[in-house]
Design an enzyme around this catalytic site. Structure first.
Site, PDB file in Angstrom:
ATOM      1  N   ASP A 295       0.821  -1.219   0.000  1.00 22.66           N
ATOM      2  CA  ASP A 295       0.000   0.000   0.000  1.00 22.66           C
ATOM      3  C   ASP A 295       0.851   1.264   0.000  1.00 22.66           C
ATOM      4  OD1 ASP A 295      -1.947  -1.950   0.321  1.00 22.66           O
ATOM      5  OD2 ASP A 295      -3.179  -0.672   1.599  1.00 22.66           O
TER       6      ASP A 295
ATOM      7  N   ARG B 221       0.641   5.369  18.251  1.00 20.07           N
ATOM      8  CA  ARG B 221       0.372   6.417  17.270  1.00 20.07           C
ATOM      9  C   ARG B 221       0.845   7.808  17.701  1.00 20.07           C
ATOM     10  NH1 ARG B 221       0.919   2.511  14.401  1.00 20.07           N
ATOM     11  NH2 ARG B 221      -0.848   1.530  13.348  1.00 20.07           N
TER      12      ARG B 221
ATOM     13  N   ASP C  12      -6.981   4.265  12.725  1.00 19.60           N
ATOM     14  CA  ASP C  12      -5.670   4.914  12.672  1.00 19.60           C
ATOM     15  C   ASP C  12      -5.673   6.220  11.894  1.00 19.60           C
ATOM     16  OD1 ASP C  12      -4.260   3.289  14.339  1.00 19.60           O
ATOM     17  OD2 ASP C  12      -3.504   1.970  12.769  1.00 19.60           O
TER      18      ASP C  12
ATOM     19  N   SER D   6      -3.908  -8.471   7.637  1.00 18.36           N
ATOM     20  CA  SER D   6      -2.948  -7.386   7.794  1.00 18.36           C
ATOM     21  C   SER D   6      -2.471  -7.352   9.238  1.00 18.36           C
ATOM     22  CB  SER D   6      -3.574  -6.040   7.416  1.00 18.36           C
ATOM     23  OG  SER D   6      -4.628  -5.727   8.313  1.00 18.36           O
TER      24      SER D   6
END
Length: 426
Positions: free
Chosen positions: A18, A97, A126, A182
């Site tokens: 990606d 994050r 996210d 994923s």
């Protein structure tokens, strides 16, 4: 999308399909792209990622070691607060994050980037966490979210379109058909979602789990360890009489290693994403699971009950929500975390544990804090406690309960007949 001349964008780069395609696509749109990776403890070949990013066309590549900041500024406060989301998830992705975003904005400032970009999907958490963090750190930053741009997602409606584009641009990719899900990994945990896991009734295959041993392969003998806490923070770990470990990052690495060996830290849940979509996720959080069990246990010995109740009702729930929803760089987060040290002042002592077949078992604890009085608690001696005092305590406590019972009796709702949970007779 036509950017101003010489517009620089810093892309959160993973090295996967990606973000490699996004990197090439941004260049195609006229941007000068810099690639950024954060080392938050994931098992990653950063040199291979650097070579790939540069080969795709990135002008520069940056990797920032953020492990210590991750442990001391994000993980440890979450441990002190016993943070957990929906009573199951230990927030491993959420915790990383803010650290990654802060590292990105720092590099973007130094390199004069007007834009930052990421590869988060339009349905996930996210995108919210990253972008709210970017704006909290640098309000005038511009964010490019390709998976929310029609010109991108209409051109790349699925994996096959990305693979075709990668072939066109000469981007090397690794086929992952054998593992259709994923992942996101850091020092705290690894997550698995999407692909075959989107059916919540699909059992994760044994070879999906990366960090922890299966219960059948875990050692047949338990392993002992101890964790010493000071102000609610782990300051020393001793595993099976080995040399003490005191460095924060080393403590986490050591606990990860021993927990992984014994199959500690797996969960499989359906959770509620911030945007309102339910999501099935599987997680491995080895060291985090040990620390949560040990910290909660030492609090039982050392923390005043009213302080603990207030912390549980306010800080634990609110900080977990703040972290999960991406509200880290906010006034409410500053307010909530400012209360953590006060709640942890007396949380000093040592917990002894054993690990066995996925279980973290507390086998003992001790502290000099003095809130626990063995003599006063004993059933074999008075220890300064006068049993007659309890009579008055019960009498006072019963006043309102007696009144409630009398009122119900007058309305014909009292007595000893069985009632359902709402108070109606069965």
């Amino acid at each position: 999308m036509s950017p101003p001349a010489q517009s620089r964008v810093l892309l959160a780069y993973s090295g996967g399909l990606d973000t490699s395609c996004i990197l090439a696509w941004l260049i195609e749109q006229g941007y000068e792209v810099y690639a950024f990776m954060a080392d938050v403890g994931q098992e990653e070949d950063f040199e291979a990622a650097r070579k790939k990013a540069l080969s795709v066309g990135a002008k520069k590549f940056f990797v920032e070691d953020l492990k210590r900041e991750f442990v001391t500024q994000l993980i440890y406060p979450a441990v002190q607060a016993n943070c957990i989301y929906e009573n199951v998830y230990l927030l491993g992705t959420s915790l990383a994050r803010p650290v990654i975003a802060r590292g990105m904005i720092s590099v973007a400032d130094k390199e004069g980037c007007d834009y930052v970009s990421h590869g988060c999907t339009g349905k996930g958490n996210d995108q919210v966490r990253f972008e709210l963090a970017f704006y909290g750190l640098k309000p005038d930053i511009k964010v490019i979210a390709p998976w929310r741009l029609p010109e991108f997602y209409n051109r790349f409606p699925g994996r096959q379109a990305l693979l075709a584009y990668a072939a066109e641009k000469g981007i090397p990719v690794q086929q992952t058909a054998a593992k259709p899900w994923s992942t996101d990994e850091n020092l705290f945990h690894i997550s698995y979602e999407a692909g075959i896991l989107e059916d919540p009734n699909t059992t994760p295959p044994d070879d999906m789990w990366k960090l922890t041993a299966s219960l059948k392969d875990a050692p047949a003998e338990p392993e002992q360890l101890s964790i010493e806490f000071k102000a609610g923070l782990p300051i020393k770990v001793v595993i099976a009489n080995q040399a003490p470990i005191t460095d924060p990052v080393d403590i986490f690495l050591a606990l990860n290693a021993v927990a992984r060996k014994h199959g500690v830290g797996r969960i499989d849940i359906v959770e509620n994403r911030f945007i309102g979509v339910k999501s099935r996720g599987c997680y491995e959080s080895p060291a985090a699971t040990i620390l949560r069990v040990a910290h909660m246990d030492i609090e039982g010995l050392t923390l005043d009950r009213n302080v603990r109740a207030l912390r549980d009702q306010f800080i634990t729930i609110e900080l977990a929500r703040i972290l999960y929803n991406g509200h880290f760089f906010t006034p409410e987060r500053e307010f909530v975390t400012s209360a953590i040290p006060a709640s942890q002042r007396t949380v000093n002592g040592t917990v002894r544990l054993k690990l066995y077949k996925g279980n973290v078992v507390v086998v003992g604890r001790y502290s000099d804090e003095g809130l626990y009085d063995e003599h006063q608690s004993s059933m074999d001696e008075l220890g300064g406690f006068e049993p007659t005092d309890t009579t008055g305590f019960i009498q006072i406590e019963s006043i309102r309960i007696k009144k409630w019972g009398q009122a119900n009796a007058r309305k014909g709702q009292g007595g000893v007949e069985p009632q359902d949970v709402y108070g109606s007779r069965i």
